[in-house]
Design a protein around this motif. Structure first.
Motif, mmCIF file in Angstrom:
data_model
loop_
_atom_site.group_PDB
_atom_site.id
_atom_site.type_symbol
_atom_site.label_atom_id
_atom_site.label_comp_id
_atom_site.label_asym_id
_atom_site.label_seq_id
_atom_site.Cartn_x
_atom_site.Cartn_y
_atom_site.Cartn_z
ATOM 1 N N LYS A 124 12.376 19.553 9.456
ATOM 2 C CA LYS A 124 11.148 19.399 10.229
ATOM 3 C C LYS A 124 10.214 18.389 9.570
ATOM 4 O O LYS A 124 10.039 18.388 8.358
ATOM 5 N N LEU A 125 9.621 17.524 10.393
ATOM 6 C CA LEU A 125 8.648 16.546 9.921
ATOM 7 C C LEU A 125 7.369 16.684 10.732
ATOM 8 O O LEU A 125 7.412 17.025 11.913
ATOM 9 N N THR A 126 6.244 16.422 10.095
ATOM 10 C CA THR A 126 4.954 16.392 10.783
ATOM 11 C C THR A 126 4.485 14.950 10.828
ATOM 12 O O THR A 126 4.127 14.373 9.805
ATOM 13 N N MET A 127 4.509 14.354 12.023
ATOM 14 C CA MET A 127 4.211 12.926 12.145
ATOM 15 C C MET A 127 3.939 12.590 13.605
ATOM 16 O O MET A 127 4.755 12.871 14.474
ATOM 17 N N THR A 128 2.780 11.999 13.895
ATOM 18 C CA THR A 128 2.464 11.600 15.258
ATOM 19 C C THR A 128 3.194 10.308 15.611
ATOM 20 O O THR A 128 3.597 9.537 14.733
ATOM 21 N N GLN A 129 3.355 10.060 16.905
ATOM 22 C CA GLN A 129 4.014 8.838 17.348
ATOM 23 C C GLN A 129 3.216 7.606 16.935
ATOM 24 O O GLN A 129 3.791 6.551 16.633
ATOM 25 N N GLU A 130 1.909 7.730 16.898
ATOM 26 C CA GLU A 130 1.070 6.603 16.496
ATOM 27 C C GLU A 130 1.342 6.217 15.044
ATOM 28 O O GLU A 130 1.456 5.030 14.710
ATOM 29 N N LEU A 131 1.464 7.236 14.175
ATOM 30 C CA LEU A 131 1.744 6.959 12.773
ATOM 31 C C LEU A 131 3.136 6.359 12.597
ATOM 32 O O LEU A 131 3.332 5.440 11.797
ATOM 33 N N ILE A 132 4.106 6.873 13.347
ATOM 34 C CA ILE A 132 5.462 6.324 13.274
ATOM 35 C C ILE A 132 5.452 4.865 13.706
ATOM 36 O O ILE A 132 6.088 4.012 13.082
ATOM 37 N N ALA A 133 4.721 4.568 14.777
ATOM 38 C CA ALA A 133 4.621 3.187 15.256
ATOM 39 C C ALA A 133 4.022 2.285 14.186
ATOM 40 O O ALA A 133 4.482 1.157 13.968
ATOM 41 N N ASN A 134 3.000 2.778 13.488
ATOM 42 C CA ASN A 134 2.389 1.997 12.417
ATOM 43 C C ASN A 134 3.371 1.769 11.277
ATOM 44 O O ASN A 134 3.402 0.683 10.678
ATOM 45 N N MET A 135 4.165 2.790 10.969
ATOM 46 C CA MET A 135 5.157 2.662 9.901
ATOM 47 C C MET A 135 6.203 1.607 10.251
ATOM 48 O O MET A 135 6.569 0.763 9.435
ATOM 49 N N ARG A 148 0.862 -1.182 0.000
ATOM 50 C CA ARG A 148 0.000 0.000 0.000
ATOM 51 C C ARG A 148 0.899 1.232 0.000
ATOM 52 O O ARG A 148 1.928 1.246 0.674
ATOM 53 N N ALA A 149 0.537 2.264 -0.732
ATOM 54 C CA ALA A 149 1.311 3.504 -0.779
ATOM 55 C C ALA A 149 0.510 4.617 -0.107
ATOM 56 O O ALA A 149 -0.601 4.936 -0.543
ATOM 57 N N VAL A 150 1.057 5.189 0.967
ATOM 58 C CA VAL A 150 0.367 6.215 1.754
ATOM 59 C C VAL A 150 1.284 7.420 1.940
ATOM 60 O O VAL A 150 2.459 7.269 2.298
ATOM 61 N N THR A 151 0.759 8.611 1.723
ATOM 62 C CA THR A 151 1.545 9.830 1.918
ATOM 63 C C THR A 151 1.839 10.027 3.405
ATOM 64 O O THR A 151 0.921 10.124 4.219
ATOM 65 N N GLN A 152 3.119 10.057 3.766
ATOM 66 C CA GLN A 152 3.504 10.240 5.165
ATOM 67 C C GLN A 152 3.903 11.682 5.456
ATOM 68 O O GLN A 152 3.908 12.119 6.606
ATOM 69 N N SER A 153 4.260 12.439 4.419
ATOM 70 C CA SER A 153 4.576 13.858 4.566
ATOM 71 C C SER A 153 3.947 14.586 3.393
ATOM 72 O O SER A 153 4.264 14.320 2.230
ATOM 73 N N ALA A 154 3.017 15.484 3.693
ATOM 74 C CA ALA A 154 2.224 16.131 2.646
ATOM 75 C C ALA A 154 3.084 16.973 1.720
ATOM 76 O O ALA A 154 4.118 17.527 2.117
ATOM 77 N N GLY A 155 2.647 17.062 0.473
ATOM 78 C CA GLY A 155 3.367 17.867 -0.504
ATOM 79 C C GLY A 155 2.760 17.697 -1.879
ATOM 80 O O GLY A 155 1.553 17.485 -2.021
ATOM 81 N N PHE A 156 3.623 17.773 -2.878
ATOM 82 C CA PHE A 156 3.171 17.672 -4.260
ATOM 83 C C PHE A 156 4.016 16.661 -5.023
ATOM 84 O O PHE A 156 5.062 16.208 -4.552
ATOM 85 N N GLY A 157 3.541 16.326 -6.197
ATOM 86 C CA GLY A 157 4.267 15.435 -7.078
ATOM 87 C C GLY A 157 3.649 15.494 -8.465
ATOM 88 O O GLY A 157 2.676 16.221 -8.704
ATOM 89 N N TYR A 158 4.228 14.750 -9.371
ATOM 90 C CA TYR A 158 3.696 14.654 -10.725
ATOM 91 C C TYR A 158 3.351 13.201 -11.011
ATOM 92 O O TYR A 158 4.039 12.286 -10.561
ATOM 93 N N ARG A 159 2.286 12.992 -11.748
ATOM 94 C CA ARG A 159 1.914 11.629 -12.101
ATOM 95 C C ARG A 159 1.872 11.476 -13.619
ATOM 96 O O ARG A 159 1.676 12.448 -14.358
#
Length: 241
Positions: free
Chosen positions: A167-178, A94-105
């Motif tokens: 700087k990163l925006t990430m909760t401990q719960e999300l890090i644990a899941n990762m 599964r591919a999930v965005t962990q740090s918001a931003g932009f990209g090209y597809r």
């Protein structure tokens, strides 16, 4: 290019020869990649490949009971959806965005056609795929043999390499899941790093204060992955002007 959003902010696209880049440019679509967005699910049909520019995406392996663990991270150094040009149209991750931003597809059929040309695009994508496989293998070894603190250091360093800030925006719960570990383990590990002055953590925001010390406290897994990327893709160090 000095635009706010440019495909050349993705190092793979920036490393392409002028002719190949010019051919692909009109077909690249700028997309926003918000935090938590699922770009594709395990077993789902892939319709696009993604070239992140400012976002970071986690590749997660999901178990039958719903639990998951990260097997790789992809940011401005790479591409998402390698199964499209490696002979398959689906992937078990599964591919999930962990740090918001932009990209090209780019549409699936277009990347397949480009890969079939057997030119510079194919060679670049194959080298990147080898580097990504190294990251996946090293992540598996790290999760089995190293402490949560070492895993957290590796994860932070890999994320920093794909961001323009410390700087990163990430909760401990999300890090644990990762990482596929208990949240309490991440809380303890992050607390140690904060008390040592390596990071500042508050309300889901992590600021790395001392990267050299963070590298020293990490296991060898980070260095192995970075060395392999540097060996296979030296051209990615060229940043678009």
């Amino acid at each position: 290019m000095h635009d706010q959003h440019s495909p050349k902010q993705n190092h793979l696209l920036n490393a392409l020869p002028v002719a190949e880049y010019t051919r692909l440019l009109p077909m690249l679509e700028l997309v926003e990649m918000p935090l938590g967005e699922v770009l594709y699910e395990s077993g789902g049909q892939l319709k696009h490949v993604y070239f992140p520019t400012s976002a970071i995406v986690s590749l997660l392996y999901v178990m039958e009971n719903g639990s998951s663990a990260e097997i790789a991270v992809v940011g401005n150094e790479g591409i998402l959806g390698i199964s499209l040009f490696m002979g398959g149209n689906t992937t078990p991750s599964r591919a999930v965005t962990q740090s918001a931003g932009f990209g090209y597809r780019l549409k699936a059929q277009l990347i397949k056609e480009e890969f079939s040309r057997a030119g510079p695009v194919m060679r670049l994508l194959l080298r990147y795929t080898q580097a990504l496989i190294t990251q996946m293998a090293q992540t598996a070894v790290c999760n089995r043999h190293h402490t949560v603190e070492q895993q957290l250091c590796r994860w932070l360093l890999l994320s920093l390499d794909r961001l323009s800030s410390n700087k990163l925006t990430m909760t401990q719960e999300l890090i644990a899941n990762m990482l596929g570990v208990r949240r309490e383990g991440v809380t303890e590990a992050a607390g140690k790093l904060q008390r040592a002055g390596l990071i500042d953590y508050s309300r889901g925001h992590i600021t790395v204060l001392d990267r050299p010390s963070l590298e020293k406290r990490s296991c060898e897994c980070y260095t192995v992955v970075k060395t392999e990327f540097d060996r296979l893709l030296p051209s990615l160090h060229v940043i678009a002007s």
